[in-house]
Enzyme design. Structure first.
Site, PDB file in Angstrom:
ATOM      1  N   ASP A  17       0.862  -1.178   0.000  1.00 41.20           N
ATOM      2  CA  ASP A  17       0.000   0.000   0.000  1.00 41.20           C
ATOM      3  C   ASP A  17       0.902   1.234   0.000  1.00 41.20           C
ATOM      4  O   ASP A  17       2.135   1.145   0.090  1.00 41.20           O
ATOM      5  CB  ASP A  17      -0.944  -0.033   1.219  1.00 41.20           C
ATOM      6  CG  ASP A  17      -2.201   0.777   0.986  1.00 41.20           C
ATOM      7  OD1 ASP A  17      -3.253   0.439   1.553  1.00 41.20           O
ATOM      8  OD2 ASP A  17      -2.138   1.749   0.199  1.00 41.20           O
ATOM      9  N   GLU A  37     -10.550   6.558   4.535  1.00 46.03           N
ATOM     10  CA  GLU A  37      -9.490   6.031   5.395  1.00 46.03           C
ATOM     11  C   GLU A  37      -9.595   6.541   6.831  1.00 46.03           C
ATOM     12  O   GLU A  37     -10.698   6.682   7.355  1.00 46.03           O
ATOM     13  CB  GLU A  37      -8.136   6.303   4.729  1.00 46.03           C
ATOM     14  CG  GLU A  37      -8.098   5.684   3.322  1.00 46.03           C
ATOM     15  CD  GLU A  37      -6.708   5.532   2.759  1.00 46.03           C
ATOM     16  OE1 GLU A  37      -6.518   5.832   1.587  1.00 46.03           O
ATOM     17  OE2 GLU A  37      -5.816   5.089   3.491  1.00 46.03           O
TER      18      GLU A  37
END
Ligand code: GLC
Length: 636
Positions: free
Chosen positions: A313, A519
């Protein structure tokens, strides 16, 4: 070492390689890798053996497009670029702006000694959501409510067309997280708390990549040509199971629980030929996933036989240490040796390349590990046809926000709606609403706002309220165009008690909910309906018959206010085609959606999921009232 990962399908690969032995003109001046008629594995091995260490490490490096140049790509043999959330060539960039940018970068890669093309990736997670005027589909939680894998496959195919229209061959989707706690800021990216629903929705992979033909090698990356994109199953593994839903935190669960709840969708994506898997920021029982050899190499590559490439990521390896990046050498060594193949650096490429080069030269990272990583990356690039077609064109430009895609998105909106309450008692249902009436009130912050109905990951990383960031129909637009021309529709964001008492309305549609987030920014421990939405609901519903439409990425606290509402619809984050809400409110289509997540009574019950020993929801997983077209006809 690489042969150990491929043992279970060795017979297939031996078959492929045997083809190479019998058919390849081995002495053909070493151009096997450039010959599309050669088997992929033969092309991979041929190219790999030609590559220097610098060329190999360059392939393992993925950089953000911002501040990037063809020169940097060429000089460092960079293998991949990405657009992070909201990273665009320019505001309201057109397909041409995108294609020109990507082709410029590609020129840098194609001018290297071996001419290995870059692969450009982007988060097309509910349509091509970075792109102005692209079709924005409902976020995954709403698609989970549809329980319709075929719909999701069609959405994948439409998304692939719009992504390719901008010259991009790779999407960081689907997120197959199994969100177990709605306090997680990414819960809307998860199709469901139940892995069986998530498994059904892996059809997005087939939509994005295409259906592999019969006889295609099992568990082998597949791509069906220039109208398809490489997919990415993410975030491996257990991203949706962290403590209190705290993003990037720790998933505390035993091996059986991890396998039973968070793992099942991964084999489904691998069986469907997924090209890449992205690693989760989170930890499993305290071990960072980005440094977890047992789960990445032994399980994903060994047991599950994944043959695509594993990508980190964004700065995922930096976060192996705390504070992040505090020991980058350790981050690089631990992640590459754990089995990661490509690192989303995404900026400090000199540091990453320099450290990895040193680690290999000092044998802290073996060349066989590097070769496994690069072989996987090349495999995906060959399968994706990038060597034959490295440059993009504008042949698909008219796919962006096309009428067909918007109609598909509208269908998805309809199927995502979950009817939680319909009438203050069962023999006086409020829905479907009559199209013919005197005066109708539409109220609430989210009734006339495309940005709010789209949510996070839309044009910008976190999403932005407003009607001028992209195009679509608001819920208010949809209501106005659905009711009878003689029906007067009045909008007020947050009407006063006086206004409501002075004006006679037949009923009200109140649309409120969460503001966009993504997020960690979306982590939320209290899950209340943000103000002034709650006030609007209470003020309107105490004066007029009201249907409340909740725009949220997850269940919110509604129990204390439920009795005030005549009807309640969970609309999740419907995307650009708000008209789909009116289609169902007024009975042109029935309510069919079912809760993909448990709707709690109180936050202190969390985490609470279907199957738990103590399960006391307001509305259980799978709940959803239905209306029928016949009822709709009667209501006219
Ligand atoms: C983000 C997300 C991931 C996304 C990546 C690239 O931080 O965790 O889902 O694909 O970075 O934008």
């Amino acid at each position: 070492m690489a042969s150990r990962f491929l043992a279970p399908t060795m017979s297939i690969l031996v078959g492929i390689l045997l083809l190479f032995v019998h058919t390849s003109p081995v002495g053909a001046a070493g151009e096997v890798y450039k010959d599309p008629n050669q088997p992929v594995e033969a092309r991979v091995q041929d190219l790999l053996q030609k590559m220097t260490l610098a060329e190999k490490i360059g392939q393992m490096t993925q950089l953000e497009r911002e501040n990037m140049t063809a020169e940097i790509i060429k000089n460092n043999f960079i293998g991949s670029l990405l657009s992070g959330g909201g990273s665009v060539p320019k505001t309201n960039a057109t397909a041409k702006d995108w294609v020109d940018m990507i082709n410029e970068f590609q020129k840098g890669a194609m001018s290297t000694r071996l001419g290995i093309p870059i692969i450009y990736g982007i988060d097309a997670v509910h349509g091509h959501n970075n792109v102005y005027k692209a079709t924005i589909f409902p976020h995954n939680v709403g698609l989970g409510a549809s329980r319709d894998p075929d719909l999701v496959k069609r959405i994948g195919a439409a998304t692939a067309l719009e992504v390719r229209a901008t010259g991009i061959p790779y999407a960081f989707a689907p997120c197959i997280a199994v969100c177990r706690d709605p306090r997680w800021g990414r819960c809307y990216e998860s199709y469901s708390e139940d892995h069986t629903v998530v498994q059904q929705m892996t059809e997005l992979v087939t939509g994005l990549q295409g259906d592999a033909p019969s006889g295609y090698p099992e568990d082998y990356p597949y791509l069906g040509g220039k109208t398809k994109v490489v997919a990415c199953a993410k975030h491996y593994v257990g991203d949706g199971g962290t403590v209190k839903g705290i993003n990037e935190n720790n998933t505390l669960i035993d091996w059986k629980g991890l396998l039973d709840i968070h793992m099942p969708a991964y084999p489904d994506t691998i069986r469907k030929g997924v090209g890449t898997v992205m690693i989760s920021y989170s930890s499993w029982n305290g071990k960072k996933m980005h440094a977890n050899y047992d789960l990445v190499t032994t399980h994903l590559k060994g047991v599950l036989k994944f043959k695509g490439f594993v990508i980190s990521d964004w700065q995922g390896i930096d976060r192996i240490t705390y504070p992040e990046h505090s020991n980058y050498t350790y981050s690089v060594e631990a992640s590459i040796n754990a089995g990661l193949d490509m690192i989303m650096v995404p900026y400090n490429y000199n540091e990453f390349i320099g450290i990895l080069t040193q680690l290999v030269q000092k044998n802290y990272v073996s060349m066989s590990r590097i070769d496994d990583a690069v072989a996987r990356i090349l495999r995906v690039k060959f399968v994706a046809g990038l060597f034959e077609n490295p440059y993009a064109d504008l042949s698909l430009a008219d796919q962006i926000g096309s009428k067909d895609h918007r109609e598909l998105a509208r269908e998805a909106v309809r199927k995502s709606l979950v009817l939680l309450k319909n009438g203050k008692n069962s023999n006086s249902p409020l829905l479907p609403l009559p199209k013919k009436s005197g005066k109708v009130l539409v109220a609430g912050s989210h009734a006339n706002n495309i940005g709010l109905q789209c949510g996070g990951w839309t044009i910008t990383w976190h999403g932005t309220p407003g009607n001028n960031y992209t195009t679509g129909t608001t819920i208010f637009d949809g209501i106005k165009s659905t009711v009878d021309p003689g029906t007067k529709v009045i909008y007020r964001n947050n009407p006063s008690d006086k206004f409501l008492k002075d004006t006679k309305f037949d009923y009200a549609v109140v649309v409120v909910g969460e503001v966009p987030y993504s997020e960690t920014q979306g982590d939320n421990l209290n899950l209340t309906i943000p103000q002034p939405g709650l006030d609007t609901v209470q003020t309107v519903c105490k004066n007029i018959k009201c249907v409340v439409v909740l725009i949220s990425g997850r269940p919110l606290v509604i129990e204390p206010y439920l009795s005030d509402m005549d009807a309640l619809v969970a609309a999740w984050l419907p995307g650009s085609e708000g008209k789909g809400v009116a289609d169902v409110l007024f009975g042109d289509f029935p309510f069919t959606g079912k809760l993909p997540r448990t709707w709690f009574k109180r936050v202190d019950q969390l985490p609470m999921n279907v199957g738990d020993a103590h399960y006391d929801p307001l509305f259980p997983f799978g709940f959803g009232l239905e209306t029928h077209p016949a009822a709709a006809a009667k209501a006219q």
